[in-house]
Design an enzyme around this catalytic site. Structure first.
Site, PDB file in Angstrom:
ATOM      1  N   GLU A 116       0.874  -1.186   0.000  1.00 11.40           N
ATOM      2  CA  GLU A 116       0.000   0.000   0.000  1.00 11.40           C
ATOM      3  C   GLU A 116       0.897   1.218   0.000  1.00 11.40           C
ATOM      4  OE1 GLU A 116      -4.251  -0.685   1.980  1.00 11.40           O
ATOM      5  OE2 GLU A 116      -2.658  -1.256   3.331  1.00 11.40           O
ATOM      6  N   HIS A 244      -9.010   9.906   3.069  1.00 11.99           N
ATOM      7  CA  HIS A 244      -8.601   8.836   2.157  1.00 11.99           C
ATOM      8  C   HIS A 244      -8.776   9.357   0.738  1.00 11.99           C
ATOM      9  CE1 HIS A 244      -8.154   4.964   0.242  1.00 11.99           C
ATOM     10  NE2 HIS A 244      -7.852   4.422   1.404  1.00 11.99           N
ATOM     11  N   ARG A 289      -0.787   9.158   1.773  1.00  7.68           N
ATOM     12  CA  ARG A 289      -2.201   9.480   1.569  1.00  7.68           C
ATOM     13  C   ARG A 289      -2.532  10.960   1.503  1.00  7.68           C
ATOM     14  NH1 ARG A 289      -5.485   5.218   5.188  1.00  7.68           N
ATOM     15  NH2 ARG A 289      -4.916   3.560   3.771  1.00  7.68           N
ATOM     16  N   HIS A 350     -11.432   9.979   6.743  1.00  7.35           N
ATOM     17  CA  HIS A 350     -11.212   8.536   6.926  1.00  7.35           C
ATOM     18  C   HIS A 350     -10.771   8.154   8.333  1.00  7.35           C
ATOM     19  CE1 HIS A 350     -10.298   4.458   5.733  1.00  7.35           C
ATOM     20  NE2 HIS A 350      -9.013   4.595   5.989  1.00  7.35           N
ATOM     21  N   ARG A 385      -1.299   8.953   8.989  1.00 14.62           N
ATOM     22  CA  ARG A 385      -1.112   7.515   9.272  1.00 14.62           C
ATOM     23  C   ARG A 385      -0.658   6.737   8.036  1.00 14.62           C
ATOM     24  NH1 ARG A 385      -4.832   2.942   9.037  1.00 14.62           N
ATOM     25  NH2 ARG A 385      -6.303   4.399   8.109  1.00 14.62           N
TER      26      ARG A 385
HETATM   27  P1  FAD Z   1     -14.234   0.589  15.896  1.00 11.18           P
HETATM   28  O1  FAD Z   1     -13.883  -0.624  15.155  1.00 11.18           O
HETATM   29  O2  FAD Z   1     -14.856   1.692  15.146  1.00 11.18           O
HETATM   30  O3  FAD Z   1     -15.201   0.197  17.088  1.00 11.18           O
HETATM   31  C1  FAD Z   1     -15.798   1.195  17.885  1.00 11.18           C
HETATM   32  C2  FAD Z   1     -16.793   0.546  18.821  1.00 11.18           C
HETATM   33  O4  FAD Z   1     -17.228   1.503  19.776  1.00 11.18           O
HETATM   34  C3  FAD Z   1     -18.049   0.033  18.142  1.00 11.18           C
HETATM   35  O5  FAD Z   1     -18.402  -1.186  18.755  1.00 11.18           O
HETATM   36  C4  FAD Z   1     -19.091   1.098  18.471  1.00 11.18           C
HETATM   37  O6  FAD Z   1     -20.412   0.631  18.462  1.00 11.18           O
HETATM   38  C5  FAD Z   1     -18.649   1.460  19.878  1.00 11.18           C
HETATM   39  N1  FAD Z   1     -19.093   2.755  20.398  1.00 11.18           N
HETATM   40  C6  FAD Z   1     -18.883   3.990  19.893  1.00 11.18           C
HETATM   41  N2  FAD Z   1     -19.426   4.918  20.692  1.00 11.18           N
HETATM   42  C7  FAD Z   1     -20.009   4.262  21.740  1.00 11.18           C
HETATM   43  C8  FAD Z   1     -20.723   4.663  22.902  1.00 11.18           C
HETATM   44  N3  FAD Z   1     -20.977   5.948  23.175  1.00 11.18           N
HETATM   45  N4  FAD Z   1     -21.172   3.697  23.741  1.00 11.18           N
HETATM   46  C9  FAD Z   1     -20.964   2.383  23.488  1.00 11.18           C
HETATM   47  N5  FAD Z   1     -20.279   1.951  22.397  1.00 11.18           N
HETATM   48  C10 FAD Z   1     -19.796   2.878  21.549  1.00 11.18           C
HETATM   49  N6  FAD Z   1      -7.225   0.258   9.060  1.00 11.18           N
HETATM   50  C11 FAD Z   1      -6.267  -0.655   8.752  1.00 11.18           C
HETATM   51  O7  FAD Z   1      -5.300  -0.824   9.504  1.00 11.18           O
HETATM   52  N7  FAD Z   1      -6.394  -1.415   7.622  1.00 11.18           N
HETATM   53  C12 FAD Z   1      -7.434  -1.291   6.758  1.00 11.18           C
HETATM   54  O8  FAD Z   1      -7.506  -2.000   5.773  1.00 11.18           O
HETATM   55  C13 FAD Z   1      -8.429  -0.320   7.060  1.00 11.18           C
HETATM   56  N8  FAD Z   1      -9.487  -0.143   6.225  1.00 11.18           N
HETATM   57  C14 FAD Z   1     -10.490   0.703   6.604  1.00 11.18           C
HETATM   58  C15 FAD Z   1     -11.636   0.804   5.804  1.00 11.18           C
HETATM   59  C16 FAD Z   1     -12.698   1.589   6.203  1.00 11.18           C
HETATM   60  C17 FAD Z   1     -13.919   1.687   5.332  1.00 11.18           C
HETATM   61  C18 FAD Z   1     -12.618   2.306   7.421  1.00 11.18           C
HETATM   62  C19 FAD Z   1     -13.763   3.145   7.879  1.00 11.18           C
HETATM   63  C20 FAD Z   1     -11.483   2.225   8.204  1.00 11.18           C
HETATM   64  C21 FAD Z   1     -10.408   1.439   7.803  1.00 11.18           C
HETATM   65  N9  FAD Z   1      -9.254   1.332   8.585  1.00 11.18           N
HETATM   66  C22 FAD Z   1      -8.289   0.422   8.253  1.00 11.18           C
HETATM   67  C23 FAD Z   1      -9.185   1.983   9.886  1.00 11.18           C
HETATM   68  C24 FAD Z   1      -9.576   0.964  10.962  1.00 11.18           C
HETATM   69  O9  FAD Z   1     -10.568   0.106  10.460  1.00 11.18           O
HETATM   70  C25 FAD Z   1     -10.098   1.629  12.220  1.00 11.18           C
HETATM   71  O10 FAD Z   1      -9.236   2.661  12.612  1.00 11.18           O
HETATM   72  C26 FAD Z   1     -10.167   0.603  13.344  1.00 11.18           C
HETATM   73  O11 FAD Z   1     -10.918  -0.506  12.938  1.00 11.18           O
HETATM   74  C27 FAD Z   1     -10.769   1.227  14.585  1.00 11.18           C
HETATM   75  O12 FAD Z   1     -10.998   0.204  15.512  1.00 11.18           O
HETATM   76  P2  FAD Z   1     -11.535   0.558  16.944  1.00 11.18           P
HETATM   77  O13 FAD Z   1     -11.669  -0.729  17.662  1.00 11.18           O
HETATM   78  O14 FAD Z   1     -10.706   1.625  17.534  1.00 11.18           O
HETATM   79  O15 FAD Z   1     -12.975   1.202  16.660  1.00 11.18           O
HETATM   80  C1  SIN Z   2      -7.592   0.911   2.489  1.00 13.59           C
HETATM   81  O1  SIN Z   2      -7.857  -0.264   2.274  1.00 13.59           O
HETATM   82  O2  SIN Z   2      -7.265   1.718   1.612  1.00 13.59           O
HETATM   83  C2  SIN Z   2      -7.672   1.412   3.889  1.00 13.59           C
HETATM   84  C3  SIN Z   2      -6.449   1.023   4.575  1.00 13.59           C
HETATM   85  C4  SIN Z   2      -6.275   1.829   5.820  1.00 13.59           C
HETATM   86  O3  SIN Z   2      -7.020   2.764   6.084  1.00 13.59           O
HETATM   87  O4  SIN Z   2      -5.311   1.534   6.531  1.00 13.59           O
END
Ligand code: FAD
Ligand code: SIN
Length: 517
Positions: A116, A244, A289, A350, A385
Site C-alpha cells: 500500500e 482517504h 495518503r 477517513h 497515518r
Molecule cells: P471501531 O472498530 O470503530 O469500534 C468502535 C466501537 O465503539 C463500536 O463497537 C461502536 O459501536 C462502539 N461505540 C462507539 N461509541 C459508543 C458509545 N458511546 N457507547 C458504546 N459503544 C460505543 N485500518 C487498517 O489498519 N487497515 C485497513 O484496511 C483499514 N481499512 C479501513 C476501511 C474503512 C472503510 C474504514 C472506515 C477504516 C479502515 N481502517 C483500516 C481503519 C480501521 O478500520 C479503524 O481505525 C479501526 O478498525 C478502529 O478500531 P476501533 O476498535 O478503535 O474502533
Molecule cells: C484501504 O484499504 O485503503 C484502507 C487502509 C487503511 O485505512 O489503513
C-alpha cells in the site's frame, strides 16, 4: 452494576483488550451502542493489517511509519508497534483465532502480502478486500467461550464517571482525578444506569461522521473523545484528520476503494487518462495518503472535473474479481464494472490520527482510564497515518491494556468506589428534525471549512458557526429525553469543536493538516 473492567466499544481495539483480560481470568463488561457486536469501523476495513514482508525488519517499518507521519510519529510508539505487532498478529490472529488470511502460491512466502502507499515493501496481510470483517467475526466468536466476558449491545455510554464529578461525598472533590466507570443508556428501556468499574477502557473508534463525506460507518461521532474531554482527559493532535484519497464518487454515498488496488497496480488518472500524481510526488499514485488526497483535490480544482478515476481494467478480469470481491460487487450494483472501466473517485474523511493521549499501555492522564484504538493518540501516526497500521495499533494497544489492567486487578490493588449520584431524568421529547438539521450544519461546516484544505478565514467562519451551535445543542440536551441520537449529537458537536480549535492553533501545515495561508 459493578465490574472489574469496563470496555466501551467492541471493535478490534475493545475485543483485543477484552480477550487479553479474559485470558487472565478478569471479569469484563464489553459495551457497544450497536445492536450487533460486529458493527464497527473494524468490520469495514478492506486493505489489511501489517505483518512482515520478505527481508523486512522492525527498523524498516519504523522508517516507513515515521516518513508517512511527516516526522511527528512518536519514535517509542513506532518502535513498539514494529517489534510487538507482527508477533501478536501471528500469536493471536493466525494461531489462536485462525483468521483466514489469503495465502500465496509462491514458494518464498506463505502469505499473499500486499503493498500500500508509502510502504517500502509488501508486508500487508489481507482476506481479499474484507480483512476487517474476518478479524472482527473471529474475535466475537472467540469471546463467546469466555463466560466472564459480558457483552452488552444497544448500550450507549453517555458519560464517564469520575470521583470528583459524580461522588455524592463532597470531600471527594479533593481526590486525584480518577475514572470509575460510566453512565450507560439502555436503548431499549431508556434507562440510564451507572456501571462502576475498577478499570475503564475507552475503545469507541473514530469520528469520520462529523464530516459530510466519509468512509466511516454510522456511529463514528467521536463519542469517546467527547466523553474523555468532559471527564478531564487530555486529547492531542486532533487537527490531524486523514482524508482517504479514493472513495467511490456516487450519489448513494462514499464507499472506500482500497489503497490495496493501487498497491496491486491500479492507476490514478484524470478525465484525459493522464497519471497526474506524477506531477506531485516521485511515488506517483503510491505517495503518502495526504499527498495523494491533495493531488486529487488540486487536479479537480484546476481542471474543473468533479472526480479523479482509478483504473484497474488493464488487469485480468478474473483476478480483479477474485482479489476485490466487495469493491467489485459494490461498484457493479451502482453501474460501474471495474474490470472494463475506471472507477470515479474523490477523497473523504477517513481516520483520526489524534485522540485521547495515552502511553504505551494505553493509560490516559486520568487515573484508571485507558483509551485504545482510533479514539486514542499513542503518537504512532504523527501527522498522517501509514496505511494498515490502524488495525495493528488496535491489536497491540488493546492487548497490552487488557493484560495490564487484568494484572493490576489480580494483584489485589485497592479500588475506591464512592456512592454515585443517581441520573436525573429529563423528559422533553426529542424532535428528530432538529437533530437531523444540527448534524447537517456540523457536517457541512466541517467539510467546507475544516476539511482537506484549511485557512484562517475558513476556520474563523467555522468557529462562529460551531460555537453558537454548541451552546444551542447544550441547551437542547439539558431538557431533552436522553436517547442514543441525542448523546451522539452532543458528542458530535464537541468533537467537531475539538478538531476545529486544534486546527486554529496549528498554523504550520504538516501531514494531513494543510493550511493554504
Ligand atoms: P471501531 O472498530 O470503530 O469500534 C468502535 C466501537 O465503539 C463500536 O463497537 C461502536 O459501536 C462502539 N461505540 C462507539 N461509541 C459508543 C458509545 N458511546 N457507547 C458504546 N459503544 C460505543 N485500518 C487498517 O489498519 N487497515 C485497513 O484496511 C483499514 N481499512 C479501513 C476501511 C474503512 C472503510 C474504514 C472506515 C477504516 C479502515 N481502517 C483500516 C481503519 C480501521 O478500520 C479503524 O481505525 C479501526 O478498525 C478502529 O478500531 P476501533 O476498535 O478503535 O474502533
Ligand atoms: C484501504 O484499504 O485503503 C484502507 C487502509 C487503511 O485505512 O489503513
Amino acid at each position: 452494576m459493578k465490574t472489574d473492567i469496563l470496555i466501551i466499544g467492541s471493535g478490534l481495539a475493545g475485543c483485543a483488550a477484552a480477550l487479553a483480560a479474559a485470558k487472565q481470568g478478569a471479569e469484563v463488561t464489553l459495551l457497544t451502542r450497536s445492536p450487533h457486536p460486529e458493527e464497527s469501523s473494524t468490520f469495514w476495513a478492506q486493505g489489511g493489517i501489517i505483518y512482515q514482508g520478505v527481508d523486512d525488519s522492525p527498523q524498516k517499518l519504523v522508517a516507513d511509519i515515521v516518513a508517512a507521519g511527516a516526522g511527528l510519529s512518536s519514535p517509542e510508539a513506532a518502535s513498539l508497534v514494529s517489534r510487538e505487532g507482527p508477533r501478536l498478529v501471528k500469536d493471536i490472529l493466525i494461531d489462536e483465532l485462525g483468521v483466514p488470511f489469503d495465502e500465496s502460491s509462491k514458494d518464498s512466502t506463505r502469505w499473499d502480502l500486499t503493498a500500500e502507499a508509502a510502504h517500502s515493501l509488501p508486508r500487508i496481510l489481507h482476506q481479499k478486500d474484507r480483512t476487517g470483517s474476518a478479524i472482527q467475526r473471529a474475535f466475537i466468536e472467540k469471546m463467546a467461550s469466555y463466560p466472564r466476558v459480558k457483552l452488552l449491545c444497544g448500550a450507549t455510554a453517555v458519560d464517564l464517571l469520575t470521583i470528583s464529578h459524580h461522588s455524592v461525598e463532597p470531600l471527594d472533590v479533593y481526590k486525584p482525578p480518577t475514572c470509575i466507570g460510566a453512565y450507560v443508556l439502555d436503548q431499549a428501556s431508556g434507562e440510564i444506569f451507572p456501571i462502576l468499574a475498577k478499570e475503564t477502557i475507552l475503545a469507541t473508534g473514530g469520528l469520520g461522521r462529523v464530516f459530510l463525506h466519509t468512509t466511516n460507518p454510522a456511529g463514528t461521532r467521536g463519542d469517546g473523545i467527547a466523553m474523555a474531554y468532559r471527564a478531564g482527559a487530555r486529547c492531542i493532535n486532533m487537527q490531524y484528520v486523514q482524508f482517504h484519497p479514493t472513495t467511490f464518487f456516487h450519489p448513494s454515498g462514499r464507499f472506500l476503494i482500497s489503497e490495496a488496488m493501487r498497491g496491486e497496480g491500479a492507476r490514478l488518472v484524470d478525465g484525459k487518462g493522464r497519471e497526474f500524481m506524477n506531477d506531485y510526488h516521485p511515488d506517483g499514485s503510491l505517495a503518502p495518503r495526504d499527498v495523494v488526497a491533495r493531488g486529487i483535490h488540486q487536479m479537480m480544482l484546476e481542471s474543473g472535473e468533479p472526480c479523479a478515476h482509478l483504473d484497474i481494467s488493464h488487469k485480468p478480469a478474473d483476478q480483479v474479481r477474485e482479489r476485490f470481491p466487495g469493491i467489485y460487487a459494490h461498484c457493479l450494483k451502482c453501474g460501474i464494472d471495474m474490470t472494463k472501466e475506471s472507477i470515479p473517485v474523490v477523497p473523504a474523511a477517513h481516520y483520526s490520527c489524534g485522540g485521547v493521549a495515552v502511553d504505551e499501555w494505553g493509560r490516559s492522564n486520568l487515573h484508571r482510564l485507558r483509551a485504545v484504538g482510533e479514539v486514542a493518540c499513542s503518537g504512532l501516526h504523527g501527522a498522517n497515518r501509514l496505511a494498515s497500521t490502524s488495525l495493528l495499533e488496535c491489536l497491540v494497544w488493546g492487548t497490552r491494556a487488557g493484560e495490564q489492567t487484568a494484572a493490576f486487578i489480580a494483584r489485589g490493588e485497592e479500588y475506591y468506589f464512592p456512592q454515585i449520584a443517581p441520573w436525573r431524568y429529563e423528559r422533553e421529547p426529542v424532535d428528530p428534525a432538529l437533530i437531523a438539521q444540527d448534524w447537517l450544519s456540523i457536517q457541512q461546516t466541517m467539510w467546507n471549512y475544516v476539511g482537506l484544505v484549511r485557512s484562517e478565514k475558513r476556520l474563523n467562519r467555522a468557529h462562529e458557526i460551531l460555537r453558537e451551535l454548541h451552546l444551542e445543542i447544550l441547551r437542547f440536551y439539558e431538557k431533552a429525553e436522553v436517547t442514543d441520537a441525542m448523546v451522539g449529537l452532543r458528542n458530535g458537536i464537541q468533537t467537531a469543536l475539538a478538531i476545529l480549535l486544534a486546527a486554529m492553533e496549528c498554523r504550520q501545515s504538516l501531514g494531513c493538516h494543510y493550511r493554504i495561508d
